[in-house]
Design a protein around this motif. Structure first.
Motif, PDB file in Angstrom:
ATOM      1  N   LYS A  44      -9.869  -5.865  34.968  1.00 32.18           N
ATOM      2  CA  LYS A  44     -10.371  -5.644  33.813  1.00 32.18           C
ATOM      3  C   LYS A  44     -11.603  -4.521  33.431  1.00 32.18           C
ATOM      4  CE  LYS A  44      -7.114  -8.678  31.572  1.00 32.18           C
ATOM      5  NZ  LYS A  44      -6.680  -9.929  31.396  1.00 32.18           N
ATOM      6  N   LEU A  49     -10.858  -2.641  30.917  1.00 36.42           N
ATOM      7  CA  LEU A  49      -9.345  -3.118  29.869  1.00 36.42           C
ATOM      8  C   LEU A  49      -9.589  -4.669  28.724  1.00 36.42           C
ATOM      9  CD1 LEU A  49      -7.521  -3.549  32.788  1.00 36.42           C
ATOM     10  CD2 LEU A  49      -7.215  -1.410  30.794  1.00 36.42           C
ATOM     11  N   HIS A  93     -13.644 -13.897  31.428  1.00 32.34           N
ATOM     12  CA  HIS A  93     -13.795 -12.193  31.983  1.00 32.34           C
ATOM     13  C   HIS A  93     -14.967 -11.749  30.653  1.00 32.34           C
ATOM     14  CE1 HIS A  93      -9.314 -12.720  33.140  1.00 32.34           C
ATOM     15  NE2 HIS A  93     -10.037 -12.288  33.767  1.00 32.34           N
TER      16      HIS A  93
END
Ligand SMILES: C=C(O[C@@H]1C=C(C(=O)O)C=C[C@H]1O)C(=O)O
Length: 97
Positions: A44, A49, A93
């Motif tokens: 990601k 993303l 993340h």
């Protein structure tokens, strides 16, 4: 005070041995899951993303709620637990961006 060889003590020890094995399995399973989500986080970040994917989370929660009912397990707890894990994953993340 119950003695060491009391049947209740023996039974309690037997059940607790299984609880300890299950807790160990949960830790290994969570470690594997976090290895996978780490790879997702890196992908990601590389492809810019968003850290979270609410549509995917919705599918997972619906699925786990169904599985919980089949397993005679509390679906509310299953959802809370998954949300707790996912929140930590999203935090990771965000940190690798
Ligand atoms: C791991 C992912 O990232 C996030 C974490 C998820 C999870 O821990 O299962 C699910 C969806 C995303 O919000 C993913 O998109 O698959």
């Amino acid at each position: 005070m119950v003695s060491e060889n009391n049947p209740v003590t023996t039974e309690l020890r037997r059940i607790r041995d299984s609880i300890d094995n299950i807790d160990a399995a949960l830790i290994y399973l969570l470690a594997e899951r976090f290895k996978c989500t780490k790879q997702v986080g890196l992908l990601k970040a590389e492809y810019d993303l968003p850290p979270s994917d609410p549509a995917r989370e919705k599918q997972q929660i619906e699925r786990l709620r169904r599985l919980s009912v089949d397993a005679q397990f509390d679906p509310v707890f299953a959802e809370k637990f998954l949300n707790f894990v996912i929140a930590e994953v999203i935090r990771h993340h965000e940190a690798v961006r």
